[in-house]
Design a protein around this motif. Sequence first.
Motif, PDB file in Angstrom:
ATOM      1  N   GLY A 137       1.046  -1.524  -0.182  1.00 23.19           N
ATOM      2  CA  GLY A 137      -0.009   0.126   0.219  1.00 23.19           C
ATOM      3  C   GLY A 137       0.565   1.264   0.266  1.00 23.19           C
ATOM      4  O   GLY A 137      -0.049   2.173  -0.103  1.00 23.19           O
ATOM      5  N   ARG A 138       2.164   1.164  -0.106  1.00 21.59           N
ATOM      6  CA  ARG A 138       3.038   2.828  -0.044  1.00 21.59           C
ATOM      7  C   ARG A 138       2.955   2.696  -1.313  1.00 21.59           C
ATOM      8  O   ARG A 138       3.259   4.017  -1.578  1.00 21.59           O
ATOM      9  N   GLY A 139       3.182   1.886  -1.976  1.00 20.90           N
ATOM     10  CA  GLY A 139       3.660   2.380  -3.227  1.00 20.90           C
ATOM     11  C   GLY A 139       4.782   2.190  -3.191  1.00 20.90           C
ATOM     12  O   GLY A 139       5.310   3.103  -4.513  1.00 20.90           O
ATOM     13  N   GLN A 140       5.851   2.179  -2.186  1.00 16.62           N
ATOM     14  CA  GLN A 140       7.076   2.758  -3.082  1.00 16.62           C
ATOM     15  C   GLN A 140       7.748   1.886  -3.196  1.00 16.62           C
ATOM     16  O   GLN A 140       9.074   2.319  -4.003  1.00 16.62           O
ATOM     17  N   ASP A 141       7.791   0.741  -2.817  1.00 14.00           N
ATOM     18  CA  ASP A 141       9.079  -0.722  -3.223  1.00 14.00           C
ATOM     19  C   ASP A 141       8.514  -1.452  -4.702  1.00 14.00           C
ATOM     20  O   ASP A 141       7.245  -2.174  -5.047  1.00 14.00           O
ATOM     21  N   SER A 142       9.187  -2.218  -5.074  1.00 16.33           N
ATOM     22  CA  SER A 142       9.040  -3.278  -6.257  1.00 16.33           C
ATOM     23  C   SER A 142       8.508  -4.529  -5.412  1.00 16.33           C
ATOM     24  O   SER A 142       8.623  -4.629  -3.985  1.00 16.33           O
ATOM     25  N   ALA A 143       8.258  -5.822  -6.206  1.00 14.50           N
ATOM     26  CA  ALA A 143       7.633  -7.037  -6.300  1.00 14.50           C
ATOM     27  C   ALA A 143       9.136  -7.213  -5.167  1.00 14.50           C
ATOM     28  O   ALA A 143       8.453  -8.279  -4.250  1.00 14.50           O
ATOM     29  N   GLU A 144       9.950  -7.555  -6.179  1.00 10.60           N
ATOM     30  CA  GLU A 144      10.958  -7.986  -5.272  1.00 10.60           C
ATOM     31  C   GLU A 144      11.971  -7.612  -4.009  1.00 10.60           C
ATOM     32  O   GLU A 144      12.303  -8.154  -2.895  1.00 10.60           O
ATOM     33  N   THR A 145      11.489  -5.812  -3.957  1.00 12.06           N
ATOM     34  CA  THR A 145      12.069  -5.326  -2.814  1.00 12.06           C
ATOM     35  C   THR A 145      10.684  -5.999  -1.358  1.00 12.06           C
ATOM     36  O   THR A 145      11.179  -5.753  -0.244  1.00 12.06           O
ATOM     37  N   ILE A 146       9.690  -5.470  -2.144  1.00 11.65           N
ATOM     38  CA  ILE A 146       9.192  -6.466  -0.886  1.00 11.65           C
ATOM     39  C   ILE A 146       8.977  -7.429  -0.256  1.00 11.65           C
ATOM     40  O   ILE A 146       9.250  -8.342   1.229  1.00 11.65           O
ATOM     41  N   ALA A 147       9.350  -8.398  -1.234  1.00 11.92           N
ATOM     42  CA  ALA A 147       9.842  -9.933  -0.485  1.00 11.92           C
ATOM     43  C   ALA A 147      10.585 -10.033   0.143  1.00 11.92           C
ATOM     44  O   ALA A 147      10.571 -10.492   0.987  1.00 11.92           O
ATOM     45  N   LYS A 148      12.309  -9.139  -0.407  1.00  9.63           N
ATOM     46  CA  LYS A 148      12.773  -9.486   0.445  1.00  9.63           C
ATOM     47  C   LYS A 148      13.150  -8.722   1.987  1.00  9.63           C
ATOM     48  O   LYS A 148      13.135  -8.957   3.474  1.00  9.63           O
ATOM     49  N   ARG A 149      11.559  -7.387   2.099  1.00  9.73           N
ATOM     50  CA  ARG A 149      11.743  -6.659   3.075  1.00  9.73           C
ATOM     51  C   ARG A 149      10.459  -7.775   4.420  1.00  9.73           C
ATOM     52  O   ARG A 149      10.714  -7.621   5.134  1.00  9.73           O
ATOM     53  N   MET A 150       9.694  -8.207   3.583  1.00  3.33           N
ATOM     54  CA  MET A 150       8.818  -9.691   4.475  1.00  3.33           C
ATOM     55  C   MET A 150       9.924 -10.755   5.039  1.00  3.33           C
ATOM     56  O   MET A 150       9.587 -10.822   6.025  1.00  3.33           O
ATOM     57  N   SER A 151      11.318 -11.350   4.440  1.00  4.24           N
ATOM     58  CA  SER A 151      12.111 -12.084   5.047  1.00  4.24           C
ATOM     59  C   SER A 151      11.713 -11.712   6.239  1.00  4.24           C
ATOM     60  O   SER A 151      12.716 -12.219   7.003  1.00  4.24           O
ATOM     61  N   GLU A 152      13.357 -10.283   5.314  1.00 10.18           N
ATOM     62  CA  GLU A 152      14.198 -10.001   7.258  1.00 10.18           C
ATOM     63  C   GLU A 152      12.672  -9.631   8.081  1.00 10.18           C
ATOM     64  O   GLU A 152      13.287  -9.374   9.536  1.00 10.18           O
ATOM     65  N   ALA A 153      10.999  -9.085   7.840  1.00 10.74           N
ATOM     66  CA  ALA A 153      10.530  -8.875   8.905  1.00 10.74           C
ATOM     67  C   ALA A 153      10.501 -10.467   9.745  1.00 10.74           C
ATOM     68  O   ALA A 153      10.481  -9.739  10.691  1.00 10.74           O
TER      69      ALA A 153
END
Length: 207
Positions: A137-153
């Motif tokens: 929903g932020r609309g700031q990150d690519s799908a790849e970046t979001i997947a990385k953030r989810m893994s880091e989370a």
Amino acid sequence: MSLGNLYIISAPSGAGKSSLINALLADLPRSQVQLSISHTTRNPRPAEEDGVHYYFTQHEEFKRLIEQGHFLEWAEVFGNYYGTSLPMIERSLEQGIDVFLDIDWQGARQIREKVSNVKTIFILPPSKAELEKRLIGRGQDSAETIAKRMSEAVSEMSHYNEFDYVIVNDDFQVALSELKSILTAERLKQSAQAERHQGLISQLLSV
């Protein structure tokens, strides 16, 4: 005057930590609570201001400050340095102001080794699905970046049990109320009240 309390607040990206901190600062006077502004060597993002969001610092200057022992904690993240200024925090605490540090669990570990009475708070999302929804929903990150953030989370959330308090940010207003309750409870502790109301207590106990 009693000293302020030092708080660490941590969370995975998308859990709503920044929104909660901003709402807390908006509701309480600056004479009661402040957010510590970190130094960083990364470039400013659009709308970010030096001295407001971060103190943007050159790599050479940051390393010089490390050597001088200026930082309570510091870390290198994705090639950039981030650090928390010890002198700035000490000045606010001496004025009776509660100070919040917005840092990750690694920084929290560093500070706990140096400051015995620091209070720590971890913010959790209500679910992985909701966390991913917020990141998208932020609309700031690519799908790849979001997947990385989810893994880091997942890795970050595994350290929740190192913190004093845990808030699940499902309903924002409830989470904000719980955050305020932590500040109130810490201010009402016997040791803080004894120092704050020393004169009154002496009068009440006089024979």
